[in-house]
Design an enzyme around this catalytic site. Sequence first.
Site, PDB file in Angstrom:
ATOM      1  N   HIS A  24       8.253  10.719  13.138  1.00  4.98           N
ATOM      2  CA  HIS A  24       7.914  11.543  11.968  1.00  4.98           C
ATOM      3  C   HIS A  24       6.892  12.646  12.280  1.00  4.98           C
ATOM      4  O   HIS A  24       5.848  12.777  11.652  1.00  4.98           O
ATOM      5  CB  HIS A  24       7.555  10.727  10.717  1.00  4.98           C
ATOM      6  CG  HIS A  24       6.472   9.684  10.853  1.00  4.98           C
ATOM      7  ND1 HIS A  24       5.218   9.962  11.324  1.00  4.98           N
ATOM      8  CD2 HIS A  24       6.468   8.367  10.531  1.00  4.98           C
ATOM      9  CE1 HIS A  24       4.485   8.861  11.278  1.00  4.98           C
ATOM     10  NE2 HIS A  24       5.217   7.887  10.817  1.00  4.98           N
ATOM     11  N   HIS A  78       3.356  -5.202   7.291  1.00  9.50           N
ATOM     12  CA  HIS A  78       3.358  -3.785   6.896  1.00  9.50           C
ATOM     13  C   HIS A  78       4.801  -3.388   6.592  1.00  9.50           C
ATOM     14  O   HIS A  78       5.718  -3.726   7.347  1.00  9.50           O
ATOM     15  CB  HIS A  78       2.803  -2.980   8.078  1.00  9.50           C
ATOM     16  CG  HIS A  78       2.815  -1.509   7.939  1.00  9.50           C
ATOM     17  ND1 HIS A  78       2.648  -0.865   6.738  1.00  9.50           N
ATOM     18  CD2 HIS A  78       2.955  -0.519   8.872  1.00  9.50           C
ATOM     19  CE1 HIS A  78       2.695   0.440   6.945  1.00  9.50           C
ATOM     20  NE2 HIS A  78       2.895   0.680   8.220  1.00  9.50           N
ATOM     21  N   GLU A  80       6.134  -0.259   6.271  1.00 11.99           N
ATOM     22  CA  GLU A  80       6.732   0.980   6.783  1.00 11.99           C
ATOM     23  C   GLU A  80       7.997   0.602   7.562  1.00 11.99           C
ATOM     24  O   GLU A  80       8.067  -0.442   8.228  1.00 11.99           O
ATOM     25  CB  GLU A  80       5.757   1.773   7.662  1.00 11.99           C
ATOM     26  CG  GLU A  80       6.297   3.170   7.923  1.00 11.99           C
ATOM     27  CD  GLU A  80       5.267   4.175   8.437  1.00 11.99           C
ATOM     28  OE1 GLU A  80       4.128   3.784   8.752  1.00 11.99           O
ATOM     29  OE2 GLU A  80       5.622   5.373   8.516  1.00 11.99           O
ATOM     30  N   ASP A  82       9.653   1.283  10.179  1.00 12.70           N
ATOM     31  CA  ASP A  82       9.788   0.944  11.604  1.00 12.70           C
ATOM     32  C   ASP A  82       9.557  -0.548  11.834  1.00 12.70           C
ATOM     33  O   ASP A  82       9.981  -1.099  12.851  1.00 12.70           O
ATOM     34  CB  ASP A  82       8.859   1.794  12.488  1.00 12.70           C
ATOM     35  CG  ASP A  82       7.426   1.833  12.015  1.00 12.70           C
ATOM     36  OD1 ASP A  82       7.187   1.699  10.806  1.00 12.70           O
ATOM     37  OD2 ASP A  82       6.528   2.023  12.858  1.00 12.70           O
ATOM     38  N   HIS A 224       3.183  -1.846  18.060  1.00  8.96           N
ATOM     39  CA  HIS A 224       3.745  -0.836  18.959  1.00  8.96           C
ATOM     40  C   HIS A 224       3.072  -0.952  20.323  1.00  8.96           C
ATOM     41  O   HIS A 224       1.842  -1.050  20.407  1.00  8.96           O
ATOM     42  CB  HIS A 224       3.473   0.587  18.445  1.00  8.96           C
ATOM     43  CG  HIS A 224       4.141   0.921  17.150  1.00  8.96           C
ATOM     44  ND1 HIS A 224       5.494   1.089  17.025  1.00  8.96           N
ATOM     45  CD2 HIS A 224       3.622   1.150  15.913  1.00  8.96           C
ATOM     46  CE1 HIS A 224       5.785   1.402  15.761  1.00  8.96           C
ATOM     47  NE2 HIS A 224       4.669   1.430  15.074  1.00  8.96           N
TER      48      HIS A 224
HETATM   49 FE1  FEO Z   1       2.990   2.331   9.808  1.00  8.51          FE
HETATM   50 FE2  FEO Z   1       4.400   1.524  12.809  1.00  8.51          FE
HETATM   51  O1  FEO Z   1       4.366   1.896  10.980  1.00  8.51           O
END
Ligand code: FEO
Length: 394
Positions: A24, A78, A80, A82, A224
């Site tokens: 993004h 979370h 989001e 991903d 991540h």
């Molecule tokens: Fe806030 Fe890795 O998503």
Amino acid sequence: MNKVSLAEGINWVGVVDWNIRDFHGYVTRRGSSYNAYLIQDEKTALVDTVKHTFSSELLRNICELVDPAKIDYIIVNHVEMDHSSSLPIVAKYAKNATIIASQRGKDAIIEHYGADFNIQTVKTGDTLKLGKRTLTFVEAPMLHWPDSMFTYIVEDKILMPNDAFGQHLASVQRFDDEVDEHVLMEEATTYYANILMPLAPLITRKIQEVVQMGIPIEMIAPSHGIIWRSDPSKIIKAYADWSANASKNKVVIVFDTMWGSTDKMARSIAEGVANQGVDVKVLKLRAANRTEAMTEILDAKAVAVGSPTLNNGMFPTISSFLAYATGLKPKGKLWSFFGSYGWGGGAVKNMTEMAQKAGFQINDQSIEVKYIPESEDLKKCFEFGQQIAAKIKA
Ligand code: FEO
């Protein structure tokens, strides 16, 4: 899948996204990963899922360890996408699982995927017994979404903080002691600068809160990139420094150029800065990108932005960069502006107005050159660089 064990009964079951280059708007030059973890005790818990395009890979990884129907809990740290967009498909296979989320996580799951889930909400300090192991939850609202929370495995002293302490770094290795330390810290810095920078005060408070909870942390397993196991205090200290806005005598010059005039100005300004013994980095947008620029800006005391005038305004790359920088709210930097023009100017005025609106601290001096800078103009640019350096040294 090669088995990746964090501790006995705790395995990484995530996926590596080798080729993502645009997250993004964040340029992820080394790809990324979506980390999910399976904890197998008397009860089985899956911590987070992955981006939906990789849901089959996640399910395959889980199936190598357990029948998904035997998963008791899916922890959603979370929402989001991903991390959560595989939730609907995983929940179909893990048909006996209760989903664990913060209250705002529950709301966001319903808003994303509908109400057809069995969701149990938790708040800071709540625990979930899996058998020998206990999970403790810590809400982390706005780090970086309202729903965000951390999961802590008490007996193994492992913190799973989702996005916090992550890096966009694709790798076959999973642990910090297996990868190049310089590359790891470079990507951790880039990640902080381009995602977490505007949340610095919240990060400072959250670190203090976790320290005050007295929970020992021997491993940090983010959602991540690489897992911090050799010395997790290293990344916690880096976050404490970044969120305290630790900066050094360094100027970042970000510019674009049409026919080379603003380029010449940028180079002379850089010479002037260096002449005062101050570090300087020069980034031409379209050669460098805004992600690199923000990473350099993180520990700089000043930023100088240069643009030629195009159609009475700033260059599109520069307006895009300033819009990106405005959202990331870098604190405590001195912003200066320079540029070239043909007949009527406009770029410097437009850039200054945009920075004023963003609340940036602005140098009361700027510099503009008509058409091509002559020796005298370049001398003034050199002096402008000296002046910026003197201001930050003062
Ligand atoms: Fe806030 Fe890795 O998503």
